[in-house]
Scaffold this active site. Structure first.
Site, mmCIF file in Angstrom:
data_model
loop_
_atom_site.group_PDB
_atom_site.id
_atom_site.type_symbol
_atom_site.label_atom_id
_atom_site.label_comp_id
_atom_site.label_asym_id
_atom_site.label_seq_id
_atom_site.Cartn_x
_atom_site.Cartn_y
_atom_site.Cartn_z
ATOM 1 N N ASN A 73 -28.565 55.838 -20.235
ATOM 2 C CA ASN A 73 -28.332 56.876 -19.920
ATOM 3 C C ASN A 73 -26.850 57.096 -19.796
ATOM 4 O O ASN A 73 -25.894 56.592 -20.338
ATOM 5 C CB ASN A 73 -28.920 56.862 -18.346
ATOM 6 C CG ASN A 73 -30.484 56.760 -18.194
ATOM 7 O OD1 ASN A 73 -30.363 57.559 -19.439
ATOM 8 N ND2 ASN A 73 -30.822 56.696 -17.457
ATOM 9 N N HIS A 130 -37.905 62.008 -19.899
ATOM 10 C CA HIS A 130 -37.299 62.230 -21.486
ATOM 11 C C HIS A 130 -37.757 63.049 -22.270
ATOM 12 O O HIS A 130 -37.648 62.925 -23.280
ATOM 13 C CB HIS A 130 -36.642 60.705 -21.513
ATOM 14 C CG HIS A 130 -35.888 59.724 -20.234
ATOM 15 N ND1 HIS A 130 -34.212 60.076 -21.038
ATOM 16 C CD2 HIS A 130 -35.713 59.555 -19.592
ATOM 17 C CE1 HIS A 130 -33.956 59.255 -19.856
ATOM 18 N NE2 HIS A 130 -35.153 58.940 -19.132
HETATM 19 C C1 HEM Z 1 -37.801 56.761 -21.664
HETATM 20 C C2 HEM Z 1 -40.099 53.841 -18.352
HETATM 21 C C3 HEM Z 1 -35.756 53.138 -16.674
HETATM 22 C C4 HEM Z 1 -33.887 56.118 -20.031
HETATM 23 C C5 HEM Z 1 -39.237 56.271 -20.882
HETATM 24 C C6 HEM Z 1 -40.498 56.257 -21.196
HETATM 25 C C7 HEM Z 1 -40.993 55.894 -20.296
HETATM 26 C C8 HEM Z 1 -40.291 55.305 -19.315
HETATM 27 C C9 HEM Z 1 -42.659 55.195 -19.775
HETATM 28 C C10 HEM Z 1 -40.832 57.054 -22.144
HETATM 29 C C11 HEM Z 1 -41.382 56.359 -23.488
HETATM 30 C C12 HEM Z 1 -41.556 57.548 -24.753
HETATM 31 O O1 HEM Z 1 -42.815 57.868 -24.382
HETATM 32 O O2 HEM Z 1 -41.234 57.226 -25.463
HETATM 33 C C13 HEM Z 1 -38.784 54.033 -17.711
HETATM 34 C C14 HEM Z 1 -39.605 52.437 -16.538
HETATM 35 C C15 HEM Z 1 -38.252 52.691 -15.826
HETATM 36 C C16 HEM Z 1 -37.563 53.436 -16.682
HETATM 37 C C17 HEM Z 1 -41.265 51.860 -16.156
HETATM 38 C C18 HEM Z 1 -37.849 51.789 -14.682
HETATM 39 C C19 HEM Z 1 -38.591 50.614 -14.441
HETATM 40 C C20 HEM Z 1 -35.054 53.545 -16.941
HETATM 41 C C21 HEM Z 1 -33.033 53.711 -17.282
HETATM 42 C C22 HEM Z 1 -33.001 54.385 -18.073
HETATM 43 C C23 HEM Z 1 -33.864 55.088 -19.122
HETATM 44 C C24 HEM Z 1 -32.750 52.713 -16.223
HETATM 45 C C25 HEM Z 1 -31.491 54.389 -18.263
HETATM 46 C C26 HEM Z 1 -30.630 53.367 -18.412
HETATM 47 C C27 HEM Z 1 -34.540 55.763 -21.032
HETATM 48 C C28 HEM Z 1 -34.439 56.807 -22.075
HETATM 49 C C29 HEM Z 1 -36.133 57.539 -22.716
HETATM 50 C C30 HEM Z 1 -36.270 56.609 -21.600
HETATM 51 C C31 HEM Z 1 -33.131 57.031 -22.512
HETATM 52 C C32 HEM Z 1 -36.156 58.297 -23.542
HETATM 53 C C33 HEM Z 1 -36.035 57.750 -25.333
HETATM 54 C C34 HEM Z 1 -35.851 58.357 -25.870
HETATM 55 O O3 HEM Z 1 -34.846 59.155 -25.967
HETATM 56 O O4 HEM Z 1 -36.888 58.219 -26.546
HETATM 57 N N1 HEM Z 1 -39.293 55.796 -19.753
HETATM 58 N N2 HEM Z 1 -37.688 54.233 -17.569
HETATM 59 N N3 HEM Z 1 -35.806 54.947 -17.890
HETATM 60 N N4 HEM Z 1 -36.152 56.085 -20.660
HETATM 61 FE FE1 HEM Z 1 -37.272 55.325 -19.299
#
Ligand code: HEM
Ligand code: NDP
Length: 504
Positions: free
Chosen positions: A128, A55
């Site tokens: 999402n 992202h």
């Molecule tokens: C961002 C991990 C599943 C939505 C991120 C980031 C990590 C991460 C490490 C970066 C955070 C940052 O540096 O600020 C994971 C892991 C998941 C997972 C380990 C599953 C085990 C999901 C799922 C969704 C999701 C299922 C949605 C339903 C998001 C969103 C961002 C993000 C929207 C961006 C947030 C922003 O705008 O700063 N994720 N994620 N992720 N993830 Fe996940």
């Protein structure tokens, strides 16, 4: 002397110049003592922080959420306490796979993250634009993401890796179907729904817990881009979403969503014919109807993108009393991942950055010192820096404790692989068969064929076998598009109005 404010160093000393280096003689070398120049160059060297591991490319707005319906029977969260109550919100929408400089109009799932600055602390809804996800066990998340990022040797993205992985994880077909449908490239972030995706819980003032799903439905409609149109837009601008959001705010056309919840009782959750905590599944609306909650309007362009959007740290841990987690395995893993990522990407006290600082709740904790310790704990007594103490330092409030989570008394600790292929195909089949029109199915076939066209025959056949289990017409439609070349492989020539054809 100018009537403009005086330029200063970071320590506040006025700058005599911001143009000319101090040199030994007119043509001589720069002097080490030109500390202003050193400060300027050193700061430039530190202007970048690590991009988000996923992202990375995103767009943000500020706005408000207003309660329109009473849901206090489900939750004691203060932001939902009365109709008309408004809460400030920061949003960040994103693509998943592309780097910070990636083009906006790429086919990808979109992140839909909201930070609600409530009186009980920040509530982050880190969702999402899809109600489900590709995998349901966190072990598979890093591998999945590897297939979306660059191949180690070619340093290019690899459709072969993507479809190879998905073919080995058939539960992904639900999400891949949405990704390859019209909703795979929303025209702008305003033209998509947001979903919490996971099952969360809510509890009320009597300590009763319900399982919930969060939905944010767009008022702008689901306008979308074809692969051909997206390719054309990317050829003109990589920033089409940022530009669209800027224009919407400038023109006063503020994007709006209605928030709904779906609710399931603890008893109902024991009786569903699918696992209600499986992130690859939705809850059918017919059985769990949408309950209106309120209205989200995003009306302000952040003053400084880096400060408020790049520095935003959305975190599924940020829940408030009245909102809690569920046994969803992916959600449990995310409870670890986000704060860990933020400490790496932003630093120890990332919660004190302007984007993340609670605006309407007082922060009082005993964490001490470390990088970015630029705030005081403000307890009114410098001796109250440990707990328990004889002074007036903050103490925990047991009335905000979450009600006990009921767990199966027969439960044993083991690694339960969830293999239930038949159940996995039911919901994508409903989407394909009942929700999509003939035209939508036709575009799905072509988009899917375009995406997998560069893959080897072995990977193609394995994925087609998965599609066949969803619906024979699905497999046949994609196979036909692959064989005739009537699909949207973006590597093929694109024209304005004619459907894309493979080169003869
Ligand atoms: C961002 C991990 C599943 C939505 C991120 C980031 C990590 C991460 C490490 C970066 C955070 C940052 O540096 O600020 C994971 C892991 C998941 C997972 C380990 C599953 C085990 C999901 C799922 C969704 C999701 C299922 C949605 C339903 C998001 C969103 C961002 C993000 C929207 C961006 C947030 C922003 O705008 O700063 N994720 N994620 N992720 N993830 Fe996940
Ligand atoms: P409904 O007919 O009540 O709901 C269908 C849902 O599908 C609507 O929410 C609609 O969103 C959404 N939708 C329409 N086209 C697409 C698309 N191309 N990609 C993703 N979503 C789309 O039926 P059910 O609740 O019984 O669900 C049937 C199937 O619809 C599910 O198996 C699932 O695949 C899909 N779906 C279900 C959702 C849910 O929470 N129940 C949410 C999203 C998809 P909108 O109303 O905004 O147009």
């Amino acid at each position: 002397m100018s009537d403009k404010p005086t330029l200063t160093s970071t320590s506040g000393a006025p700058y005599p110049t911001n143009n000319t280096a101090q040199t030994a003689g007119r043509r001589g070398p720069v002097l080490m003592q030109d500390h202003q120049l050193l400060e300027k160059l050193a700061h430039q060297n530190r202007e970048r922080i690590p991009e988000r591991t996923v992202h990375a490319k995103g767009w943000g707005l500020q706005g408000h959420f207003k309660v329109t319906k009473d849901i206090s029977r489900y939750t004691c969260a203060s932001m939902f306490s009365e109709i008309g109550k408004t809460t400030e919100v920061l949003s960040r929408w994103s693509t998943v796979a592309g780097e910070r400089g990636a083009a906006d109009a790429e086919r990808d799932v979109r992140g839909f993250a909201l930070k609600f600055y409530t009186e009980d602390g920040n509530w982050d809804m880190v969702g999402n634009n899809t109600p489900i996800f590709f995998v349901r066990d966190a072990y598979k998340f890093p591998d999945f993401i590897h297939t979306q990022k660059r191949q180690p040797k070619t340093n290019m993205r690899s459709p072969e890796a993507m479809f190879d992985f998905w073919a080995g994880q058939p539960e992904s077909v639900h999400q891949v179907t949405i990704l390859m449908s019209d909703r795979g490239i929303p025209e702008t972030p305003a033209h998509m729904n947001g979903y919490g995706s996971h099952t969360f819980s809510m509890w009320n003032k009597d300590g009763e817990r319900h399982w919930v799903k969060f939905h944010f439905k767009t008022h702008q409609g689901h306008d979308w881009l074809s692969d051909a149109k997206a390719a054309e837009i990317i050829g003109q601008t990589r920033e089409s979403y940022q530009e669209a959001l800027w224009n919407m705010i400038e023109e006063g056309k503020y994007p709006k969503w209605t928030m709904y919840i779906q609710v399931m009782t603890e008893e109902q959750a024991l009786e569903t014919d699918f696992n209600p905590f499986d992130l690859t599944k939705i809850w059918p609306h017919g059985e769990y109807p949408l309950i209106e909650v309120g209205e989200l309007v995003m009306d302000t362009f952040p003053e400084n993108y880096f400060q408020l959007v790049e520095n935003a740290a959305f975190n599924v841990n940020n829940v408030v009393p009245g909102i809690g987690f569920s046994p969803d395995k992916m959600l449990q893993a995310r409870i670890f991942a986000y704060a860990d990522a933020h400490r790496y990407r932003l630093g120890t006290h990332y919660e004190m950055l302007p984007a993340n600082q609670p605006k309407n709740a007082k922060v009082k904790h005993y964490h001490k010192d470390g990088p970015m310790r630029f705030f005081t704990n403000d307890f009114g007594n410098p001796d109250a820096y440990y707990e328990p103490n004889q002074y007036d330092g903050p103490v925990a409030d047991e009335t905000v404790a979450e009600p006990p989570l009921r767990i199966d008394p027969e439960a044993v600790a083991a690694r339960f692989e969830q293999v239930e292929e038949d159940v996995d195909y039911v919901q994508p089949r409903a989407l394909y068969e009942k929700v999509m029109s003939d035209e939508e199915r036709d575009r799905l076939h072509k988009n899917m064929a375009g995406g997998m066209a560069p893959c080897t025959d072995g990977v193609k056949e394995r994925w087609l076998a998965v599609l066949k289990k969803v619906h024979p017409d699905y497999e046949a439609g994609v196979r036909r598009a692959l064989e005739t070349g009537d699909h949207g492989d973006p590597s093929l020539p694109v024209t304005d109005d004619t459907p894309i054809k493979a080169a003869e």
